[in-house]
Design a protein around this motif. Structure first.
Motif, PDB file in Angstrom:
ATOM      1  N   GLU A 145       0.828  -1.211   0.000  1.00  0.00           N
ATOM      2  CA  GLU A 145       0.000   0.000   0.000  1.00  0.00           C
ATOM      3  C   GLU A 145       0.859   1.257   0.000  1.00  0.00           C
ATOM      4  OE1 GLU A 145      -3.884  -1.886   2.348  1.00  0.00           O
ATOM      5  OE2 GLU A 145      -2.374  -0.712   3.441  1.00  0.00           O
ATOM      6  N   GLU A 146       1.941   1.242   0.751  1.00  0.00           N
ATOM      7  CA  GLU A 146       2.831   2.409   0.751  1.00  0.00           C
ATOM      8  C   GLU A 146       3.584   2.511  -0.574  1.00  0.00           C
ATOM      9  OE1 GLU A 146       4.693   5.891   2.312  1.00  0.00           O
ATOM     10  OE2 GLU A 146       2.818   4.804   2.708  1.00  0.00           O
ATOM     11  N   ILE A 147       3.952   1.372  -1.151  1.00  0.00           N
ATOM     12  CA  ILE A 147       4.554   1.385  -2.485  1.00  0.00           C
ATOM     13  C   ILE A 147       3.619   2.085  -3.462  1.00  0.00           C
ATOM     14  CG2 ILE A 147       5.147  -0.089  -4.460  1.00  0.00           C
ATOM     15  CD1 ILE A 147       6.253  -2.126  -2.414  1.00  0.00           C
ATOM     16  N   ALA A 148       2.343   1.747  -3.386  1.00  0.00           N
ATOM     17  CA  ALA A 148       1.360   2.360  -4.282  1.00  0.00           C
ATOM     18  C   ALA A 148       1.327   3.869  -4.100  1.00  0.00           C
ATOM     19  CB  ALA A 148      -0.019   1.757  -4.024  1.00  0.00           C
ATOM     20  N   ARG A 149       1.243   4.324  -2.867  1.00  0.00           N
ATOM     21  CA  ARG A 149       1.151   5.767  -2.624  1.00  0.00           C
ATOM     22  C   ARG A 149       2.398   6.498  -3.113  1.00  0.00           C
ATOM     23  NH1 ARG A 149      -1.915   3.842   1.857  1.00  0.00           N
ATOM     24  NH2 ARG A 149      -0.046   3.377   3.062  1.00  0.00           N
ATOM     25  N   VAL A 150       3.553   5.911  -2.863  1.00  0.00           N
ATOM     26  CA  VAL A 150       4.798   6.563  -3.272  1.00  0.00           C
ATOM     27  C   VAL A 150       4.918   6.614  -4.791  1.00  0.00           C
ATOM     28  CG1 VAL A 150       7.315   6.275  -3.296  1.00  0.00           C
ATOM     29  CG2 VAL A 150       6.057   6.091  -1.142  1.00  0.00           C
ATOM     30  N   MET A 151       4.606   5.509  -5.459  1.00  0.00           N
ATOM     31  CA  MET A 151       4.738   5.481  -6.914  1.00  0.00           C
ATOM     32  C   MET A 151       3.670   6.329  -7.607  1.00  0.00           C
ATOM     33  SD  MET A 151       7.451   3.811  -7.801  1.00  0.00           S
ATOM     34  CE  MET A 151       7.171   3.412  -9.533  1.00  0.00           C
ATOM     35  N   LEU A 152       2.523   6.485  -6.980  1.00  0.00           N
ATOM     36  CA  LEU A 152       1.452   7.286  -7.581  1.00  0.00           C
ATOM     37  C   LEU A 152       1.647   8.781  -7.368  1.00  0.00           C
ATOM     38  CD1 LEU A 152      -1.552   5.012  -6.588  1.00  0.00           C
ATOM     39  CD2 LEU A 152      -0.812   5.502  -8.932  1.00  0.00           C
ATOM     40  N   THR A 153       2.451   9.151  -6.392  1.00  0.00           N
ATOM     41  CA  THR A 153       2.625  10.574  -6.082  1.00  0.00           C
ATOM     42  C   THR A 153       4.057  11.061  -6.261  1.00  0.00           C
ATOM     43  OG1 THR A 153       2.998  10.106  -3.719  1.00  0.00           O
ATOM     44  CG2 THR A 153       0.724  10.509  -4.421  1.00  0.00           C
ATOM     45  N   GLY A 154       5.018  10.155  -6.370  1.00  0.00           N
ATOM     46  CA  GLY A 154       6.417  10.553  -6.471  1.00  0.00           C
ATOM     47  C   GLY A 154       6.741  11.174  -7.824  1.00  0.00           C
ATOM     48  N   ARG A 155       7.644  12.112  -7.816  1.00  0.00           N
ATOM     49  CA  ARG A 155       8.052  12.794  -9.047  1.00  0.00           C
ATOM     50  C   ARG A 155       8.803  11.831  -9.962  1.00  0.00           C
ATOM     51  NH1 ARG A 155      12.486  17.721  -9.209  1.00  0.00           N
ATOM     52  NH2 ARG A 155      12.057  18.470 -11.339  1.00  0.00           N
ATOM     53  N   ASN A 156       8.374  11.757 -11.211  1.00  0.00           N
ATOM     54  CA  ASN A 156       9.019  10.916 -12.226  1.00  0.00           C
ATOM     55  C   ASN A 156       9.197   9.474 -11.750  1.00  0.00           C
ATOM     56  OD1 ASN A 156       9.286  13.044 -14.111  1.00  0.00           O
ATOM     57  ND2 ASN A 156      11.129  13.766 -13.082  1.00  0.00           N
ATOM     58  N   ALA A 157       8.139   8.900 -11.206  1.00  0.00           N
ATOM     59  CA  ALA A 157       8.188   7.513 -10.732  1.00  0.00           C
ATOM     60  C   ALA A 157       8.630   6.590 -11.868  1.00  0.00           C
ATOM     61  CB  ALA A 157       6.822   7.095 -10.207  1.00  0.00           C
ATOM     62  N   THR A 158       9.539   5.671 -11.538  1.00  0.00           N
ATOM     63  CA  THR A 158      10.200   4.863 -12.572  1.00  0.00           C
ATOM     64  C   THR A 158      10.302   3.413 -12.124  1.00  0.00           C
ATOM     65  OG1 THR A 158      11.519   6.777 -13.258  1.00  0.00           O
ATOM     66  CG2 THR A 158      12.312   4.609 -13.940  1.00  0.00           C
ATOM     67  N   ILE A 159      10.110   2.507 -13.064  1.00  0.00           N
ATOM     68  CA  ILE A 159      10.371   1.088 -12.840  1.00  0.00           C
ATOM     69  C   ILE A 159      11.686   0.741 -13.528  1.00  0.00           C
ATOM     70  CG2 ILE A 159       9.575  -1.272 -13.263  1.00  0.00           C
ATOM     71  CD1 ILE A 159       6.709  -0.180 -13.214  1.00  0.00           C
ATOM     72  N   PHE A 160      12.583   0.087 -12.774  1.00  0.00           N
ATOM     73  CA  PHE A 160      13.871  -0.363 -13.305  1.00  0.00           C
ATOM     74  C   PHE A 160      13.859  -1.892 -13.405  1.00  0.00           C
ATOM     75  CE2 PHE A 160      15.512   3.552 -10.964  1.00  0.00           C
ATOM     76  CZ  PHE A 160      15.650   4.315 -12.116  1.00  0.00           C
ATOM     77  N   PRO A 161      13.476  -2.462 -14.540  1.00  0.00           N
ATOM     78  CA  PRO A 161      13.529  -3.922 -14.682  1.00  0.00           C
ATOM     79  C   PRO A 161      14.940  -4.390 -15.014  1.00  0.00           C
ATOM     80  CG  PRO A 161      12.626  -2.929 -16.668  1.00  0.00           C
ATOM     81  CD  PRO A 161      12.899  -1.800 -15.716  1.00  0.00           C
ATOM     82  N   GLY A 162      15.349  -5.480 -14.362  1.00  0.00           N
ATOM     83  CA  GLY A 162      16.677  -6.031 -14.594  1.00  0.00           C
ATOM     84  C   GLY A 162      16.650  -7.243 -15.503  1.00  0.00           C
ATOM     85  N   VAL A 172      16.412  -7.734 -10.746  1.00  0.00           N
ATOM     86  CA  VAL A 172      17.847  -7.453 -10.678  1.00  0.00           C
ATOM     87  C   VAL A 172      18.482  -8.456  -9.715  1.00  0.00           C
ATOM     88  CG1 VAL A 172      19.612  -5.739 -10.102  1.00  0.00           C
ATOM     89  CG2 VAL A 172      17.428  -5.004 -11.107  1.00  0.00           C
ATOM     90  N   HIS A 173      19.586  -9.080 -10.114  1.00  0.00           N
ATOM     91  CA  HIS A 173      20.270  -9.998  -9.207  1.00  0.00           C
ATOM     92  C   HIS A 173      20.613  -9.270  -7.903  1.00  0.00           C
ATOM     93  CE1 HIS A 173      20.865 -12.256 -12.978  1.00  0.00           C
ATOM     94  NE2 HIS A 173      20.958 -13.315 -12.197  1.00  0.00           N
ATOM     95  N   CYS A 174      20.478  -9.978  -6.794  1.00  0.00           N
ATOM     96  CA  CYS A 174      20.488  -9.332  -5.480  1.00  0.00           C
ATOM     97  C   CYS A 174      21.754  -8.531  -5.205  1.00  0.00           C
ATOM     98  CB  CYS A 174      20.285 -10.383  -4.390  1.00  0.00           C
ATOM     99  SG  CYS A 174      18.606 -11.052  -4.337  1.00  0.00           S
ATOM    100  N   HIS A 175      22.919  -9.057  -5.561  1.00  0.00           N
ATOM    101  CA  HIS A 175      24.149  -8.353  -5.219  1.00  0.00           C
ATOM    102  C   HIS A 175      24.244  -7.026  -5.963  1.00  0.00           C
ATOM    103  CE1 HIS A 175      24.660 -11.385  -8.312  1.00  0.00           C
ATOM    104  NE2 HIS A 175      25.748 -10.815  -8.775  1.00  0.00           N
ATOM    105  N   TYR A 176      23.718  -6.976  -7.190  1.00  0.00           N
ATOM    106  CA  TYR A 176      23.744  -5.715  -7.927  1.00  0.00           C
ATOM    107  C   TYR A 176      22.646  -4.772  -7.443  1.00  0.00           C
ATOM    108  CZ  TYR A 176      27.265  -7.561 -11.053  1.00  0.00           C
ATOM    109  OH  TYR A 176      28.436  -8.057 -11.558  1.00  0.00           O
ATOM    110  N   ALA A 177      21.512  -5.315  -7.040  1.00  0.00           N
ATOM    111  CA  ALA A 177      20.475  -4.467  -6.451  1.00  0.00           C
ATOM    112  C   ALA A 177      20.987  -3.820  -5.170  1.00  0.00           C
ATOM    113  CB  ALA A 177      19.221  -5.289  -6.173  1.00  0.00           C
ATOM    114  N   ASN A 178      21.673  -4.601  -4.335  1.00  0.00           N
ATOM    115  CA  ASN A 178      22.215  -4.046  -3.092  1.00  0.00           C
ATOM    116  C   ASN A 178      23.181  -2.900  -3.368  1.00  0.00           C
ATOM    117  OD1 ASN A 178      20.829  -5.755  -1.368  1.00  0.00           O
ATOM    118  ND2 ASN A 178      22.436  -7.312  -1.355  1.00  0.00           N
TER     119      ASN A 178
END
Length: 253
Positions: A50-67, A138-144
């Motif tokens: 639910e918080e993810i939704a609020r942040v992505m719906l209101t955040g400036r230039n919300a972006t998805i980074f698929p790996g 994204v593989h975990c070590h690169y996401a970290n």
């Protein structure tokens, strides 16, 4: 609805400065099954969604980074998760999608409107003025690595949808994200969006291209419907241009 106060939040958007302490040093550990992390605190995973939704719906230039784990059509599992990611994108008006197709450093210059790279992710965040983002596939070590650098040098609120144990250095993380759970995220975003009274465009073209994507790939078109995207056959395809083969990806997945 769970609301965290500023005092309760441990992992927050930066910039935290050069070489800030890691989340683990601050006492934050990956969440237990069925739970997620919300600013460093373990809560029920739907609360995090639910918080993810609020942040992505209101955040400036919300972006998805698929790996790479969802970008390349290595197998049926990857394809199904990719479709689920597009379903998430379909619920966020004006969302950007900027891929992380490869992990090698992009020197001497990265084009921030084309890709994000884990060795200097802040350049893409700064270049597009992104204040909310989702990492997925994204593989975990690169996401970290990316999450630590973004928290150190930017004010972006980071979200990690992880297929494994989650990422404590993200402001929000949900673990064990198979295709079904990614679709649950999409449904929660849809519900929260409707509760907030935020409408989608009638033509379904809610994904916004960066100027580079529009100019170089899409002939000047500015938006698209993510659900119109057709997955290619499960071959190496353009991944070979990045030095990968399907066998390598299957060993790493």
């Amino acid at each position: 609805m769970h609301e965290t106060t500023t005092d309760e939040r441990i992992i927050v958007p930066g910039p935290a400065g050069f070489h800030p302490p890691s989340a683990a040093q601050l006492g934050v550990l990956p969440p237990n099954p069925g739970k997620g992390l919300l600013y460093g605190r373990e809560v029920d995973e739907e609360t995090v969604m639910e918080e993810i939704a609020r942040v992505m719906l209101t955040g400036r230039n919300a972006t998805i980074f698929p790996g790479p784990l969802v970008l390349w059509n290595w197998n049926a599992h990857a394809a199904e998760k990719a479709r689920a990611v597009l379903e998430i994108a379909a619920q966020i008006p004006d969302v950007l999608i900027i891929p992380m197709p490869d992990y090698r450093p992009k020197y001497p210059k990265v084009e921030p409107q084309e890709v994000i790279n884990p060795n200097h992710p802040n350049l893409t965040i700064w270049g597009n003025k992104i204040e909310a983002c989702i990492f997925v596939g994204v593989h975990c070590h690169y996401a970290n690595l990316s999450l630590k650098m973004i928290r150190a040098g930017t004010n972006c609120c980071t979200i990690a949808l992880c297929a494994e144990q989650g990422h404590e250095d993200a402001m929000m993380t949900v673990r064990d994200c198979d295709a079904a759970k990614l679709r649950s995220v999409a449904q929660v975003i849809k519900r929260v969006r409707e509760e907030m009274g935020i409408a989608l465009p009638e033509n379904g073209e809610n994904v916004r291209f960066t100027p580079y994507q529009s100019r170089m790939v899409h002939g000047g078109k500015t938006h698209t419907n993510p659900l119109d995207f057709t997955l290619s056959d499960p071959t190496d395809g353009s991944a070979a241009a990045f030095g990968h083969s399907s066998n390598q990806m299957q060993r790493e997945a």
